[in-house]
Motif scaffolding. Structure first.
Motif, PDB file in Angstrom:
ATOM      1  N   ASP A  49       0.825  -1.210   0.000  1.00 14.72           N
ATOM      2  CA  ASP A  49       0.000   0.000   0.000  1.00 14.72           C
ATOM      3  C   ASP A  49       0.860   1.262   0.000  1.00 14.72           C
ATOM      4  OD1 ASP A  49      -2.580  -1.247   0.102  1.00 14.72           O
ATOM      5  OD2 ASP A  49      -2.156  -1.783   2.189  1.00 14.72           O
ATOM      6  N   LYS A  50       0.264   2.350  -0.482  1.00 15.38           N
ATOM      7  CA  LYS A  50       0.893   3.674  -0.491  1.00 15.38           C
ATOM      8  C   LYS A  50       2.199   3.678  -1.277  1.00 15.38           C
ATOM      9  CE  LYS A  50      -1.190   5.209   3.858  1.00 15.38           C
ATOM     10  NZ  LYS A  50      -0.951   5.780   5.195  1.00 15.38           N
ATOM     11  N   VAL A  51       2.191   3.057  -2.442  1.00 17.13           N
ATOM     12  CA  VAL A  51       3.339   3.063  -3.342  1.00 17.13           C
ATOM     13  C   VAL A  51       3.277   4.331  -4.186  1.00 17.13           C
ATOM     14  CG1 VAL A  51       4.391   1.926  -5.328  1.00 17.13           C
ATOM     15  CG2 VAL A  51       3.579   0.568  -3.393  1.00 17.13           C
ATOM     16  N   ALA A  52       4.354   5.068  -4.211  1.00 15.57           N
ATOM     17  CA  ALA A  52       4.381   6.334  -4.947  1.00 15.57           C
ATOM     18  C   ALA A  52       4.607   6.087  -6.434  1.00 15.57           C
ATOM     19  CB  ALA A  52       5.467   7.238  -4.395  1.00 15.57           C
ATOM     20  N   LEU A  53       3.765   6.672  -7.246  1.00 22.09           N
ATOM     21  CA  LEU A  53       3.970   6.694  -8.699  1.00 22.09           C
ATOM     22  C   LEU A  53       4.715   7.991  -8.999  1.00 22.09           C
ATOM     23  CD1 LEU A  53       3.383   5.448 -11.512  1.00 22.09           C
ATOM     24  CD2 LEU A  53       1.304   6.844 -11.562  1.00 22.09           C
ATOM     25  N   GLN A  84       9.173   1.640 -15.641  1.00 21.59           N
ATOM     26  CA  GLN A  84       8.299   2.629 -16.263  1.00 21.59           C
ATOM     27  C   GLN A  84       6.944   1.969 -16.492  1.00 21.59           C
ATOM     28  OE1 GLN A  84       9.511   4.017 -20.107  1.00 21.59           O
ATOM     29  NE2 GLN A  84       8.034   5.701 -20.130  1.00 21.59           N
ATOM     30  N   VAL A  85       5.873   2.570 -15.961  1.00 25.97           N
ATOM     31  CA  VAL A  85       4.565   1.941 -16.009  1.00 25.97           C
ATOM     32  C   VAL A  85       3.523   2.920 -16.542  1.00 25.97           C
ATOM     33  CG1 VAL A  85       5.115   0.427 -14.056  1.00 25.97           C
ATOM     34  CG2 VAL A  85       4.012   2.628 -13.635  1.00 25.97           C
ATOM     35  N   TRP A  86       2.406   2.336 -16.921  1.00 26.74           N
ATOM     36  CA  TRP A  86       1.251   3.127 -17.325  1.00 26.74           C
ATOM     37  C   TRP A  86       0.042   2.641 -16.538  1.00 26.74           C
ATOM     38  CZ3 TRP A  86       0.353   7.519 -19.799  1.00 26.74           C
ATOM     39  CH2 TRP A  86      -0.963   7.832 -20.149  1.00 26.74           C
ATOM     40  N   ASP A  87      -0.641   3.582 -15.874  1.00 28.19           N
ATOM     41  CA  ASP A  87      -1.831   3.281 -15.073  1.00 28.19           C
ATOM     42  C   ASP A  87      -3.054   3.566 -15.939  1.00 28.19           C
ATOM     43  OD1 ASP A  87      -3.956   3.172 -13.345  1.00 28.19           O
ATOM     44  OD2 ASP A  87      -2.976   4.265 -11.723  1.00 28.19           O
ATOM     45  N   HIS A  88      -3.697   2.511 -16.414  1.00 26.20           N
ATOM     46  CA  HIS A  88      -4.843   2.694 -17.306  1.00 26.20           C
ATOM     47  C   HIS A  88      -6.065   3.228 -16.566  1.00 26.20           C
ATOM     48  CE1 HIS A  88      -3.403   0.924 -21.125  1.00 26.20           C
ATOM     49  NE2 HIS A  88      -2.584   0.251 -20.334  1.00 26.20           N
ATOM     50  N   HIS A  89      -6.176   2.981 -15.267  1.00 30.34           N
ATOM     51  CA  HIS A  89      -7.316   3.488 -14.512  1.00 30.34           C
ATOM     52  C   HIS A  89      -7.257   5.006 -14.391  1.00 30.34           C
ATOM     53  CE1 HIS A  89     -10.444   3.849 -11.516  1.00 30.34           C
ATOM     54  NE2 HIS A  89      -9.604   4.440 -10.686  1.00 30.34           N
ATOM     55  N   VAL A  96       7.846   3.316 -10.856  1.00 28.75           N
ATOM     56  CA  VAL A  96       7.662   2.628  -9.581  1.00 28.75           C
ATOM     57  C   VAL A  96       8.883   1.751  -9.343  1.00 28.75           C
ATOM     58  CG1 VAL A  96       6.246   0.967  -8.299  1.00 28.75           C
ATOM     59  CG2 VAL A  96       5.146   2.613  -9.826  1.00 28.75           C
ATOM     60  N   ARG A  97       9.322   1.663  -8.082  1.00 30.13           N
ATOM     61  CA  ARG A  97      10.446   0.800  -7.757  1.00 30.13           C
ATOM     62  C   ARG A  97      10.149  -0.644  -8.140  1.00 30.13           C
ATOM     63  NH1 ARG A  97      15.032   1.585  -5.555  1.00 30.13           N
ATOM     64  NH2 ARG A  97      15.593   3.586  -4.593  1.00 30.13           N
ATOM     65  N   THR A  98      11.168  -1.337  -8.659  1.00 35.12           N
ATOM     66  CA  THR A  98      11.004  -2.711  -9.110  1.00 35.12           C
ATOM     67  C   THR A  98      10.527  -3.630  -7.993  1.00 35.12           C
ATOM     68  OG1 THR A  98      12.810  -2.344 -10.687  1.00 35.12           O
ATOM     69  CG2 THR A  98      12.192  -4.635 -10.226  1.00 35.12           C
ATOM     70  N   THR A  99      11.001  -3.385  -6.769  1.00 36.27           N
ATOM     71  CA  THR A  99      10.639  -4.258  -5.645  1.00 36.27           C
ATOM     72  C   THR A  99       9.196  -4.096  -5.198  1.00 36.27           C
ATOM     73  OG1 THR A  99      11.480  -2.569  -4.119  1.00 36.27           O
ATOM     74  CG2 THR A  99      13.002  -4.340  -4.772  1.00 36.27           C
ATOM     75  N   GLN A 100       8.502  -3.105  -5.712  1.00 35.30           N
ATOM     76  CA  GLN A 100       7.129  -2.846  -5.288  1.00 35.30           C
ATOM     77  C   GLN A 100       6.089  -3.398  -6.252  1.00 35.30           C
ATOM     78  OE1 GLN A 100       7.574   1.419  -4.963  1.00 35.30           O
ATOM     79  NE2 GLN A 100       7.964   1.298  -2.749  1.00 35.30           N
ATOM     80  N   LEU A 101       6.546  -4.050  -7.315  1.00 32.82           N
ATOM     81  CA  LEU A 101       5.649  -4.666  -8.287  1.00 32.82           C
ATOM     82  C   LEU A 101       5.997  -6.128  -8.470  1.00 32.82           C
ATOM     83  CD1 LEU A 101       5.324  -2.095 -11.229  1.00 32.82           C
ATOM     84  CD2 LEU A 101       3.744  -2.482  -9.354  1.00 32.82           C
TER      85      LEU A 101
END
Length: 510
Positions: A49-53, A84-89, A96-101
């Motif tokens: 929870d509370k992962v910073a984008l 590097q990510v894309w949030d479709h919602h 995002v840090r690799t360890t958080q996904l």
């Protein structure tokens, strides 16, 4: 313009098709992705929870939003320790840090690992959104045949259990609307297709899972007996049912619930689960018995009441844990309130009898009569009720100065009417199960003391979530308890003068 998702996994996430009907409970919204297809992309599930984008691949970069466990992000590349990510919602990109996904490929080779992770996370309170996301990933990875087998049943079971646990969290946190963690988890679950509904009963709000996964599970031949029992219990919770306005519709609903519970009651079930099913069956059949009695169907009401009593009789209390024991006592109170529906009519005996008639306004009127008087003689006393009068319960004392009668004004709540004679003539007083608004409870005749001036009464009611049971020696003239105990054996009159039929048939001594 037609916009296509970039990966096979994204196609599952953001398109609803007939081939993925099972997954439709998790992802039903169509989401847009505005880039060309690329085989290098994958999906990452947020694991905490509370992962910073972040706006850039470094800790010092500005945080654009907070992400919560269970959210699905499209991975578009790697830069150092960041993805590097894309949030479709939210239609927003970032890092995002690799360890958080947790990367998810969604192929068959990954299915065993996803099922193992889903089974582990599903047992962790507070991790419901991540468990739902893993269930969705497992559905994507499993072949169609496996989805119809035991693995698919395990996924549906996990979805239902986590949705129920999330609903319980929401109910417990109903008074804390500003809880950001609960609000976020509910939002993530809603995006996964989990529908929660709010029900109100006796002024108390309950958040409930709508039950789609459980209904699918019951239709799967490969589901285990325990999984089907758990699903049946979840779908028959009284506090999560929308009560119909008409009594006839409620009876039809309960008849369907009774059939569902009967189909889930398998011989291979463990004793604990059989006891849980029997507890729920007793509750449902007691409601059916009252509804049938209200429409003057004595034979079918008798059958339903016997089903309820038999269900209670099958339960071994030693098999129940604390929560189940509380439900057992609540069901026993409800069954005992309607147990007179199972009694056969017997000819009136004694110095006092009662007759009943249906009044023009629909009430049932009870008339107290002297059997030696002429047929056209006026009644000694009369009182009417909109509820159910259990005429078979009439118990006069030997002196002919009082009579006790069970009357049930509403489902689950049985009162004791006492006709008594004093210097001013005959009158009727009502002894309720407790000094509460009608809920669940009973007050019942347990015997007469010699002389007919004192009445033995058993009373039990559910108040503030607790079952309160007491045995009383009541003065007939005022209906006030002279002696009270929580155990019948603690009162001498209950050992010396109990009514034989009460001692044999009542659930007050369970």
């Amino acid at each position: 313009m037609s916009i296509k998702p970039r990966t096979r996994w994204a196609r599952y996430l953001w398109a609803s098709t007939l081939a993925m009907a099972l997954a439709a409970t998790l992802y039903t919204a169509t989401v847009r992705a505005a880039t060309a297809p690329s085989p290098a992309t994958a999906v990452g599930l947020v694991t905490r929870d509370k992962v910073a984008l972040r706006a850039a691949p470094r800790e010092s970069a500005a945080s654009q939003t907070l992400l919560w466990r269970g959210e699905a992000l499209e991975i578009r590349g790697t830069k150092g320790d960041f993805l590097q990510v894309w949030d479709h919602h939210r239609e927003r990109g970032g890092y995002v840090r690799t360890t958080q996904l947790m990367r998810v490929a969604g192929d068959a080779a990954e299915a065993p690992q996803l099922l193992a992770l889903m089974g582990f996370v599903s047992e962790q309170p507070g991790s419901e959104p991540l468990g739902l996301a893993l269930a969705a990933a497992a559905i994507q990875a499993l072949p169609a045949a496996a989805l119809q087998g035991s693995q698919g049943a395990a996924v549906m079971d996990a979805i239902g259990r986590q949705a129920e646990r999330l609903a319980e969290r929401a109910t417990a946190g109903a008074g804390r609307a500003d809880d950001p963690l609960l609000t976020a988890h509910l939002d993530v679950a809603r995006r996964h297709g989990v529908q929660l509904v709010t029900r109100e009963q006796d002024g108390r709000m309950t958040v409930c899972y709508e039950g789609d996964a459980f209904r699918r599970l019951l239709a799967m031949p490969a589901a285990s007996a325990e999984q089907k029992a758990r699903a049946a219990l979840a779908l028959t919770r009284a506090e999560c049912l929308e009560p119909p306005a008409r009594l006839a519709d409620r009876e039809a609903l309960d008849a369907g619930l009774a059939d569902l519970l009967a189909r889930a009651d398998a011989p291979t079930l463990a004793p604990l689960w059989r006891a849980r099913l029997a507890t729920r069956q007793a509750e449902v059949w007691s409601r059916i018995a009252y509804a049938r009695a209200q429409r003057d169907s004595a034979d079918t009401a008798r059958s339903a009441a016997r089903q309820a009593i038999d269900a209670i009789g099958r339960i071994e209390k030693s098999e129940l844990v604390d929560d189940d024991l509380a439900r057992f006592h609540a069901a026993a109170v409800r069954v005992n309130a309607v147990r007179w529906a199972a009694a056969l009519a017997v000819p009136a005996t004694g110095r006092l009898t009662i007759t009943t008639r249906r009044a023009d306004d629909g009430q049932t009127c009870v008339a107290l009569r002297d059997p030696k008087a002429k047929a056209d003689a006026p009644a000694l006393a009369e009182r009417c009720s909109w509820g159910q009068v259990w005429a078979a319960s009439a118990a006069p004392n030997r002196e002919g100065t009082a009579l006790a009668l069970a009357v049930q004004p509403v489902d689950g709540w049985r009162e004791l009417w006492v006709f008594r004679k004093d210097a001013g003539g005959w009158s009727v007083q009502v002894l309720p199960p407790a000094a509460l608004q009608p809920g669940t409870g009973y007050a019942e005749f347990a015997g007469w003391e010699p002389g007919g001036q004192r009445l033995l009464v058993a009373r039990e009611a559910i108040a503030e979530g607790k079952t309160i049971r007491r045995f009383e020696v009541v003065k007939v003239a005022t209906l006030t308890p002279e002696r009270t105990a929580f155990d019948a054996e603690a009162l001498g009159p209950f050992s010396r003068w109990p009514d034989a039929a009460w001692k044999r048939e009542s659930l007050a001594l369970r």
